[in-house]
Design a protein around this motif. Sequence first.
Motif, PDB file in Angstrom:
ATOM      1  N   LEU A  96       0.833  -1.208   0.000  1.00 55.28           N
ATOM      2  CA  LEU A  96       0.000   0.000   0.000  1.00 55.28           C
ATOM      3  C   LEU A  96       0.865   1.254   0.000  1.00 55.28           C
ATOM      4  CD1 LEU A  96      -2.838   1.156   0.089  1.00 55.28           C
ATOM      5  CD2 LEU A  96      -2.713   1.073   2.571  1.00 55.28           C
ATOM      6  N   ALA A  97       1.947   1.215   0.733  1.00 58.21           N
ATOM      7  CA  ALA A  97       2.853   2.375   0.750  1.00 58.21           C
ATOM      8  C   ALA A  97       3.438   2.611  -0.644  1.00 58.21           C
ATOM      9  CB  ALA A  97       3.961   2.150   1.770  1.00 58.21           C
ATOM     10  N   TYR A  98       3.829   1.531  -1.321  1.00 55.12           N
ATOM     11  CA  TYR A  98       4.337   1.685  -2.690  1.00 55.12           C
ATOM     12  C   TYR A  98       3.255   2.216  -3.624  1.00 55.12           C
ATOM     13  CZ  TYR A  98       8.743  -0.710  -1.765  1.00 55.12           C
ATOM     14  OH  TYR A  98       9.972  -1.059  -1.308  1.00 55.12           O
ATOM     15  N   ALA A  99       2.038   1.756  -3.447  1.00 58.67           N
ATOM     16  CA  ALA A  99       0.956   2.196  -4.331  1.00 58.67           C
ATOM     17  C   ALA A  99       0.662   3.679  -4.155  1.00 58.67           C
ATOM     18  CB  ALA A  99      -0.307   1.379  -4.054  1.00 58.67           C
ATOM     19  N   ILE A 100       0.885   4.202  -2.973  1.00 60.98           N
ATOM     20  CA  ILE A 100       0.598   5.614  -2.730  1.00 60.98           C
ATOM     21  C   ILE A 100       1.819   6.491  -2.974  1.00 60.98           C
ATOM     22  CG2 ILE A 100      -0.013   7.256  -0.910  1.00 60.98           C
ATOM     23  CD1 ILE A 100      -1.902   5.121   0.173  1.00 60.98           C
ATOM     24  N   LEU A 101       3.003   6.027  -2.608  1.00 57.13           N
ATOM     25  CA  LEU A 101       4.201   6.856  -2.689  1.00 57.13           C
ATOM     26  C   LEU A 101       4.931   6.764  -4.026  1.00 57.13           C
ATOM     27  CD1 LEU A 101       5.653   6.244   0.860  1.00 57.13           C
ATOM     28  CD2 LEU A 101       4.298   8.169   0.061  1.00 57.13           C
ATOM     29  N   LEU A 102       4.794   5.675  -4.735  1.00 56.68           N
ATOM     30  CA  LEU A 102       5.529   5.514  -5.989  1.00 56.68           C
ATOM     31  C   LEU A 102       5.083   6.487  -7.088  1.00 56.68           C
ATOM     32  CD1 LEU A 102       7.795   3.856  -7.208  1.00 56.68           C
ATOM     33  CD2 LEU A 102       6.079   2.243  -8.038  1.00 56.68           C
ATOM     34  N   PRO A 103       3.789   6.747  -7.307  1.00 55.96           N
ATOM     35  CA  PRO A 103       3.416   7.693  -8.370  1.00 55.96           C
ATOM     36  C   PRO A 103       3.974   9.108  -8.186  1.00 55.96           C
ATOM     37  CG  PRO A 103       1.540   6.332  -7.817  1.00 55.96           C
ATOM     38  CD  PRO A 103       2.605   6.019  -6.815  1.00 55.96           C
ATOM     39  N   PRO A 104       3.945   9.715  -6.993  1.00 59.44           N
ATOM     40  CA  PRO A 104       4.571  11.041  -6.876  1.00 59.44           C
ATOM     41  C   PRO A 104       6.078  11.020  -7.133  1.00 59.44           C
ATOM     42  CG  PRO A 104       3.099  10.685  -5.031  1.00 59.44           C
ATOM     43  CD  PRO A 104       3.205   9.394  -5.758  1.00 59.44           C
ATOM     44  N   VAL A 105       6.743   9.941  -6.748  1.00 67.86           N
ATOM     45  CA  VAL A 105       8.180   9.842  -7.020  1.00 67.86           C
ATOM     46  C   VAL A 105       8.420   9.773  -8.524  1.00 67.86           C
ATOM     47  CG1 VAL A 105      10.193   8.331  -6.762  1.00 67.86           C
ATOM     48  CG2 VAL A 105       8.743   8.829  -4.791  1.00 67.86           C
ATOM     49  N   LEU A 106       7.601   9.015  -9.223  1.00 73.91           N
ATOM     50  CA  LEU A 106       7.744   8.947 -10.682  1.00 73.91           C
ATOM     51  C   LEU A 106       7.449  10.285 -11.343  1.00 73.91           C
ATOM     52  CD1 LEU A 106       6.217   5.440 -11.445  1.00 73.91           C
ATOM     53  CD2 LEU A 106       8.621   6.112 -11.464  1.00 73.91           C
ATOM     54  N   VAL A 107       6.481  11.015 -10.825  1.00 75.50           N
ATOM     55  CA  VAL A 107       6.195  12.350 -11.354  1.00 75.50           C
ATOM     56  C   VAL A 107       7.409  13.265 -11.171  1.00 75.50           C
ATOM     57  CG1 VAL A 107       4.799  14.423 -10.994  1.00 75.50           C
ATOM     58  CG2 VAL A 107       3.697  12.206 -11.167  1.00 75.50           C
ATOM     59  N   LEU A 108       8.062  13.179 -10.007  1.00 77.13           N
ATOM     60  CA  LEU A 108       9.264  13.986  -9.779  1.00 77.13           C
ATOM     61  C   LEU A 108      10.391  13.590 -10.729  1.00 77.13           C
ATOM     62  CD1 LEU A 108       9.354  14.233  -5.896  1.00 77.13           C
ATOM     63  CD2 LEU A 108       8.803  16.028  -7.531  1.00 77.13           C
TER      64      LEU A 108
END
Length: 133
Positions: A96-108
């Motif tokens: 769940l942490a990856y599902a929430i935190l990974l998209p903003p990191v990819l956007v950056l």
Amino acid sequence: MTDAVVQIQGQQHSRHTHVPDALASGATHAKGQQHPIKLYLVVWGWLFVLSTCSYLVDYFGLHGHLRWSLILLFMVLKAGLIVAVFMHMAWERLALAYAILLPPVLVLVFVAIMVFESDYTHLLRVVFFASTT
């Protein structure tokens, strides 16, 4: 006939051994997870310190890349504390942490790629269009 009675009693015994476990886990589940108030007070303290540091960047009149780097650093640290503690992400499953935190990191990452690309495009425009004037 006695074999059937023994098997039924054995099945009933195995059912009863799981009931206390279910009751114990149900009691724990009904109580819920309690976090100590000290954790929240420490996080509030850190948020206050980080907000003060962010204010001091403007107070001391820092300019340029240093100013924006510090402001963004303090912003990311405050957001990370809020998400980890107040939104309970520190206690969630890793998926769940990856599902929430990974998209903003990819956007950056994509924003960083665009920044490098824009600098390259700007350099080409200066080289080609400045030489024709």
